[in-house]
Design a protein around this motif. Structure first.
Motif, PDB file in Angstrom:
ATOM      1  N   ARG A 235       1.039  -1.204   0.226  1.00  0.00           N
ATOM      2  CA  ARG A 235       0.228   0.354  -0.098  1.00  0.00           C
ATOM      3  C   ARG A 235       0.948   1.277   0.323  1.00  0.00           C
ATOM      4  O   ARG A 235       1.271   2.346  -1.188  1.00  0.00           O
ATOM      5  CB  ARG A 235      -1.223  -0.070   0.955  1.00  0.00           C
ATOM      6  N   TYR A 236       2.429   1.217   1.288  1.00  0.00           N
ATOM      7  CA  TYR A 236       2.395   2.186   0.627  1.00  0.00           C
ATOM      8  C   TYR A 236       3.397   1.924  -0.540  1.00  0.00           C
ATOM      9  O   TYR A 236       3.880   3.755  -0.943  1.00  0.00           O
ATOM     10  CB  TYR A 236       3.851   1.797   2.275  1.00  0.00           C
TER      11      TYR A 236
ATOM     12  N   PHE B 200       2.263   1.629  -3.271  1.00  0.00           N
ATOM     13  CA  PHE B 200       1.414   2.188  -4.432  1.00  0.00           C
ATOM     14  C   PHE B 200       1.056   4.142  -3.620  1.00  0.00           C
ATOM     15  O   PHE B 200       0.186   4.830  -5.013  1.00  0.00           O
ATOM     16  CB  PHE B 200       0.485   1.697  -4.959  1.00  0.00           C
ATOM     17  N   THR B 201       1.600   4.474  -2.340  1.00  0.00           N
ATOM     18  CA  THR B 201       0.579   6.148  -2.156  1.00  0.00           C
ATOM     19  C   THR B 201       2.341   6.412  -1.914  1.00  0.00           C
ATOM     20  O   THR B 201       2.989   7.184  -2.894  1.00  0.00           O
ATOM     21  CB  THR B 201      -0.220   5.401  -1.425  1.00  0.00           C
ATOM     22  N   GLN B 202       2.440   6.796  -0.459  1.00  0.00           N
ATOM     23  CA  GLN B 202       3.741   7.430   0.333  1.00  0.00           C
ATOM     24  C   GLN B 202       4.357   7.640  -0.974  1.00  0.00           C
ATOM     25  O   GLN B 202       5.891   8.136  -0.846  1.00  0.00           O
ATOM     26  CB  GLN B 202       3.200   7.700   1.214  1.00  0.00           C
TER      27      GLN B 202
ATOM     28  N   MET C 209       6.022   7.120  -3.288  1.00  0.00           N
ATOM     29  CA  MET C 209       5.953   7.225  -4.960  1.00  0.00           C
ATOM     30  C   MET C 209       6.506   9.348  -5.037  1.00  0.00           C
ATOM     31  O   MET C 209       6.568  10.137  -5.496  1.00  0.00           O
ATOM     32  CB  MET C 209       4.722   7.266  -5.916  1.00  0.00           C
ATOM     33  N   ALA C 210       5.694   9.214  -3.639  1.00  0.00           N
ATOM     34  CA  ALA C 210       5.708  10.840  -3.176  1.00  0.00           C
ATOM     35  C   ALA C 210       7.373  11.878  -2.992  1.00  0.00           C
ATOM     36  O   ALA C 210       7.478  11.067  -2.072  1.00  0.00           O
ATOM     37  CB  ALA C 210       5.001  11.343  -1.750  1.00  0.00           C
TER      38      ALA C 210
ATOM     39  N   ARG D 274       6.316  -2.413  -8.489  1.00  0.00           N
ATOM     40  CA  ARG D 274       6.017  -1.761  -7.467  1.00  0.00           C
ATOM     41  C   ARG D 274       5.898  -2.388  -5.927  1.00  0.00           C
ATOM     42  O   ARG D 274       6.146  -2.406  -5.208  1.00  0.00           O
ATOM     43  CB  ARG D 274       5.094  -1.232  -7.694  1.00  0.00           C
ATOM     44  N   TYR D 275       4.552  -3.740  -6.531  1.00  0.00           N
ATOM     45  CA  TYR D 275       3.883  -4.874  -6.091  1.00  0.00           C
ATOM     46  C   TYR D 275       5.695  -5.175  -5.594  1.00  0.00           C
ATOM     47  O   TYR D 275       5.988  -5.552  -4.035  1.00  0.00           O
ATOM     48  CB  TYR D 275       3.338  -5.427  -6.726  1.00  0.00           C
TER      49      TYR D 275
ATOM     50  N   PRO E  32       5.916   0.077   5.330  1.00  0.00           N
ATOM     51  CA  PRO E  32       6.074   1.994   5.763  1.00  0.00           C
ATOM     52  C   PRO E  32       6.796   2.163   6.803  1.00  0.00           C
ATOM     53  O   PRO E  32       7.297   2.011   8.230  1.00  0.00           O
ATOM     54  CB  PRO E  32       4.638   2.511   6.528  1.00  0.00           C
TER      55      PRO E  32
END
Ligand code: SF4
Ligand code: SF4
Lengths: 441, 201
Positions: B47-48, B50-52, B54-55, B184-185, B198
């Motif tokens: 989950r991380y 694919f979200t934070q 990549m920030a 990414r997975y 995370p």
């Protein structure tokens, strides 16, 4: 013949059969994850600055993607349709002497398998996984740098990677025990050897008995203060190191791991505690069961986690005032980024030292000291190792710390060399040394 | 049916089919069985990822190369706008100009990245002809999608370009449109399982 000549001679003598063997081993190390990684690089180049080799020597060959492309080019040529049909278009290259030489240079000579590039990759490619597959393939072609291989061979032959005899090891332990008794004033303070049924089997890096006995004494003092039920073993299984992680020959790594498993079975201990060593922890905690293809019937933990528990549970007490000097922490890649032990050492240090400052960046983003990936055992790359460590030297300097703490004996060695090379004028210590000095009744 | 639209349909089928074959070939490498006990949660890591994850705050590489990051974001947004325009066109729903502007902006991002690849020696050094072909096809697609919104006479050229892009996509590095996701997975699962991501602090 020097190591350099030996490797060159071997490269020149490579035959088609060697290439085939190498490719077979390379293919055998790839699973769907690695196959996806090999199809995923977009050649954006954004990983360049994440690598300490590139930061200190910004040449094309030091860009992680360039190292990856050396590997991917061969993968494409031998294992993909487009690589066979239009190699020029997709940058595919056959495995030959030139490519074998390029692989050696990329994955042994310019990479400490630190994984910092993975975190910074646009796509998320775990580059060290591919570099390890390449190291395994090179090993099958007889191209493991001889001094790295010698370290593994020594461990396989002698049960520890410094060829310390049983007699010397036992004598050293007994001598440290006497020192501990004098230091604590407790004639009952022990470094137990082969205590059957002890809760904990403690393992150490052979550098400790050989060069850093105070480090082992410090760990023993912490166990003594915590009234831990622990033991060392006199026979094979006391050495936590495993350079099979670096020559990437899984069978050899498995044999070395088996020493630990056998010692645990022999002594009937509950928990295998890994002393301060990054690659030793990653090998025992994460890779050992994969090499042996079965789970361990015991728990594996780091001494850092244990010391953290002791403090949390009040089993030991420390006084940070005993460490007034400014202290910083170097995160070993295999313990932190690849090992998941991130906060325990920080809690312990904050409790034990009055002035603890972080390096920037830190934790999973920390820079490798340059000594990882077996670099310390590969003399031919020493100049690159010390140069790449310039990144770490700068990080240390920026903290203005007087003491650099690192929970890894390989890092201690590299930091010691960086200390001289970059005139840092710092003291280098392990976490247990800090805790042991800060203990109060 | 307009032969170019039929061509786009056939090229789409080829592209999707070839990507499925590529994916199946990757799957054929097999799953790595893990024996060590997890220290963290692989799913939380995914989950991380694919979200934070990549920030910019998670990636020094982005913070050090903000213009490339912006160009990349723009480029990909433009390509998605072009794909949306293609979907609308195939459905006979017209081509809204606002999407056209996004596609054109995306094309400028593609041109900027192409320029960087051509003129920066290190980037040229890690490039192969496929990198240039892929960029030209994708940038051309976004540009023509945008232009067609304002000058409908470019529609045929855009559809020809689209056919070329769809045929080429599985053959070169545009295949990352598929492999981004498993990569990414696996990245997230690896660091998540080891309790690294995370991040704790
Ligand atoms: S693993 Fe570390 S040393 Fe190797 S290429 Fe990546 S950042 Fe550089
Ligand atoms: S950041 Fe990742 S995708 Fe980009 S060049 Fe480096 S390895 Fe390839």
């Amino acid at each position: 013949m020097s190591d350099v000549d030996e490797l060159e001679t071997r490269l020149e003598a490579l035959t088609e059969a060697d290439f085939q063997r190498g490719l077979e081993v390379f293919r055998s190390k790839l699973k769907e994850a690695e196959a996806a990684f090999l199809n995923a690089c977009v050649h954006c180049g954004l990983c360049a600055e994440s690598c300490h080799y590139y930061r200190m020597d910004p040449v094309l060959e030091n860009i992680p993607a360039a190292k990856l492309e050396t590997i991917a080019a061969v993968f494409k040529r031998h294992f993909t349709t487009m690589g066979k049909v239009a190699p020029g278009l997709v940058g595919a290259r056959s495995m030959d002497k030139d490519m074998a030489r390029a692989w050696v240079d990329a994955v042994f000579g310019r990479c400490s398998l630190c994984g910092r590039c993975s975190l910074n990759c646009t796509v998320g490619i775990l580059l060290p996984r591919l570099f390890r597959a390449a190291r395994a393939a090179l090993g099958a072609m007889g191209l493991t740098p001889p001094d790295l291989q010698a370290t593994v061979d020594t461990a396989l032959k002698h049960g520890n990677n410094m060829a310390i005899t049983r007699e010397d090891w036992v004598e050293t332990v007994q001598w440290i025990e006497e020192e501990l008794q004098m230091e604590t004033g407790d004639p009952e303070a022990r470094l137990p050897l082969d205590k059957h049924g002890a809760k904990i089997l403690f393992t150490v890096n052979p550098r400790e008995p050989k060069f850093f006995p105070l480090s082992l004494q410090a760990s023993a003092k912490v166990f003594w203060a915590a009234k831990e039920d622990w033991t060392l073993t006199a026979d094979h299984g006391w050495d936590l190191t495993n350079y099979g992680l670096f020559n990437c020959k899984d069978e050899e790594a498995g044999l070395i791991t088996q020493n630990l498993v056998d010692a645990m079975a022999r002594l009937g201990c509950e928990t295998l505690v890994i002393g301060e060593c990054g690659h030793g922890f990653a090998s025992a905690r994460w890779e050992g069961e994969e090499w042996l293809k079965q789970g361990f019937p015991f728990k594996v933990m780091s001494i850092l986690e244990l010391m953290d528990e002791y403090l949390r549970d009040g089993r030991i007490k420390v006084d940070p005032a005993k460490h007034p000097k400014k202290v910083t922490l170097h995160d070993p890649c295999n313990l932190v980024r690849h090992g998941g032990i991130c906060e325990a050492q920080r809690r312990v240090l904050r409790a034990s030292a009055a002035d603890f400052v972080e390096m920037t960046p830190n934790r999973e983003h920390n820079f490798c000291c340059g000594g990882g990936g077996g670099q310390l055992a590969m003399g031919r790359y020493k100049a690159r190792r010390l140069n790449s460590g310039g990144m770490k030297a700068q990080q240390i300097r920026d903290t203005a710390a007087e003491v650099v703490v690192t929970p890894c004996h390989n890092c201690v060695d590299q930091l010691g060399e960086l200390n001289k090379e970059y005139k840092l004028k710092v003291q280098i210590k392990t976490v247990a040394e800090i805790v042991a000095d800060a203990l109060v009744p | 049916m307009n032969p170019l639209l039929a061509g786009v349909m056939l090229a789409t089928i080829w592209c999707a089919g070839a990507l499925v074959v590529l994916y199946m070939r990757t799957k054929a490498f097999g799953v790595r069985q893990l024996h060590s006990r997890p220290a963290g949660d692989a799913r939380a890591g995914v989950r991380y990822a694919f979200t934070q994850g990549m920030a910019p705050q998670a990636k020094e590489s982005v913070r050090m190369n903000p213009l490339s990051y912006l160009a990349g974001m723009l480029y990909h947004t433009g390509i998605f706008a072009g794909l949306a325009l293609l979907g609308l066109k195939l459905s006979g729903l017209g081509t809204p100009r606002v999407l056209g502007i996004v596609a054109l902006l995306g094309a400028t991002g593609g041109i900027a990245l192409l320029g960087k690849r051509m003129f920066k020696a290190h980037l040229r050094g890690i490039s192969c002809p496929d990198d240039f072909v892929s960029n030209l096809l994708a940038t051309g697609f976004a540009a023509l999608a945008g232009i067609t919104c304002f000058l409908p006479s470019f529609a045929s050229l855009w559809l020809i370009e689209t056919i070329a892009l769809l045929i080429y996509a599985p053959l070169g590095k545009i295949r990352h449109c598929l492999f981004f996701f498993p990569t990414r997975y696996h990245f997230g699962a690896f660091f998540g399982r080891r309790g690294v991501l995370p991040p704790t602090a």
